[in-house]
Enzyme design. Structure first.
Site, short mmCIF file in Angstrom:
data_model
loop_
_atom_site.label_atom_id
_atom_site.label_comp_id
_atom_site.label_asym_id
_atom_site.label_seq_id
_atom_site.Cartn_x
_atom_site.Cartn_y
_atom_site.Cartn_z
N LYS A 1 -2.03 -1.89 -3.32
CA LYS A 1 -2.45 -0.67 -3.95
C LYS A 1 -1.02 0.31 -4.26
O LYS A 1 -1.23 1.05 -5.27
CB LYS A 1 -3.30 0.35 -2.86
CG LYS A 1 -4.68 -0.39 -2.69
CD LYS A 1 -5.58 0.69 -1.84
CE LYS A 1 -6.91 0.29 -1.73
NZ LYS A 1 -7.73 1.08 -1.17
N ASP B 1 -11.15 6.36 -4.08
CA ASP B 1 -11.60 6.24 -2.69
C ASP B 1 -12.34 7.67 -2.37
O ASP B 1 -13.32 7.90 -1.97
CB ASP B 1 -10.41 6.10 -1.78
CG ASP B 1 -10.13 4.38 -1.83
OD1 ASP B 1 -11.07 3.60 -2.19
OD2 ASP B 1 -9.13 4.28 -1.52
#
Length: 271
Positions: free
Chosen positions: A66, A103
């Protein structure tokens, strides 16, 4: 056919292909979505090879890539900038790589699904890792009144609070905790090893929702949820809804279509 993928290492456990195929079916989209295990030292090359296909539209990114995904991009959404990490990539019409972190969008959507009114809410986050960093900006956008971060190493929580640069966000140690929080969020992975992060019992006993970002593979309550229920938290919820909702946000970025999530969550829970 539009092509998508999720990159990680390992990646075999990913539910993303199932989730996105269900989104596509409900949205009348013809897609291909594959798991791709990138070499630990070959993520950038793997992503470049994927996007070399003219049918490739976008990809998801999971651990341990990420941060690399964020660094590769030309443009980043505010949540990705706050987190220093991205879980969604696509190229814009100018051929520039764009990174998103969905997220926090997924968390906020799942909190709303639980009936939580975040406007003015007092929220406590346990832990100060990447999961916590990724949700701060969307929680602020949702209008929370106070966002405290409790972590064993206070300096890590302070780094997040300082980057947020918002008076509503504080790094706290135990003596600084409020007497009451509406929502207590466990952003640590403690439940996966059968542990509960340190938090005063009174806060879980008095909260409206105890939320664990991880979820049990067998569909049962996590250790954190069980602990909160024993203490008297009004609701307990795991992170499966967040997983599906963050995927829905990525799907909407790629296709412009907001898919139904409730049916997908029910399917994954086996109901």
């Amino acid at each position: 056919m539009k092509k998508f993928a999720v990159f990680g290492n390992p990646i075999a456990q990913s539910l993303s292909p199932t989730i996105h195929q269900m989104f596509a079916n409900s949205s009348q989209e013809q897609i291909s979505y594959q798991k791709r295990e990138a070499p630990v030292n070959g993520f950038a090359e793997a992503v470049a090879a994927f996007f070399a296909d003219p049918q490739a539209v976008g990809c998801n990114v999971t651990v341990p890539f990420k941060e690399q995904a964020y660094a590769m991009a030309v443009h980043r959404n505010p949540a990705a900038t706050m987190a220093g990490a991205a879980n969604t990539l696509m190229y814009n019409d100018d051929g520039e790589l764009c990174a998103f972190n969905t997220d926090g969008i997924g968390l906020v959507a799942d909190l709303h699904a639980a009936g939580i009114n975040l406007a003015g809410a007092k929220v406590l986050i346990l832990g100060a890792g990447g999961a916590a960093r990724g949700v701060v900006h969307p929680l602020l956008d949702a209008g929370v009144g106070q966002l405290d971060i409790l972590n064993r190493t206070v300096s890590k929580a302070a780094a997040i609070a300082n980057k947020a640069d918002n008076d509503k966000v504080r790094a706290v140690d135990t003596p600084q905790l409020l007497n009451h929080y509406d929502v207590v969020i466990n952003s640590t992975s403690a439940s996966l090893s059968g542990e509960v992060p340190p938090v005063p019992d009174r806060l879980l006993a008095g909260c409206e929702l105890a939320y664990d970002m991880v979820y049990s593979k067998d569909g049962g309550a996590t250790v954190f949820m069980q602990h909160a229920a024993t203490l008297g938290a009004t609701q307990q919820r795991d992170g499966l809804g967040m997983l599906v909702e963050q995927a829905a946000a990525a799907f909407a970025i790629w296709t412009g279509k907001q898919p139904d999530t409730e049916g997908v969550i029910d399917f994954l829970r086996g109901s």
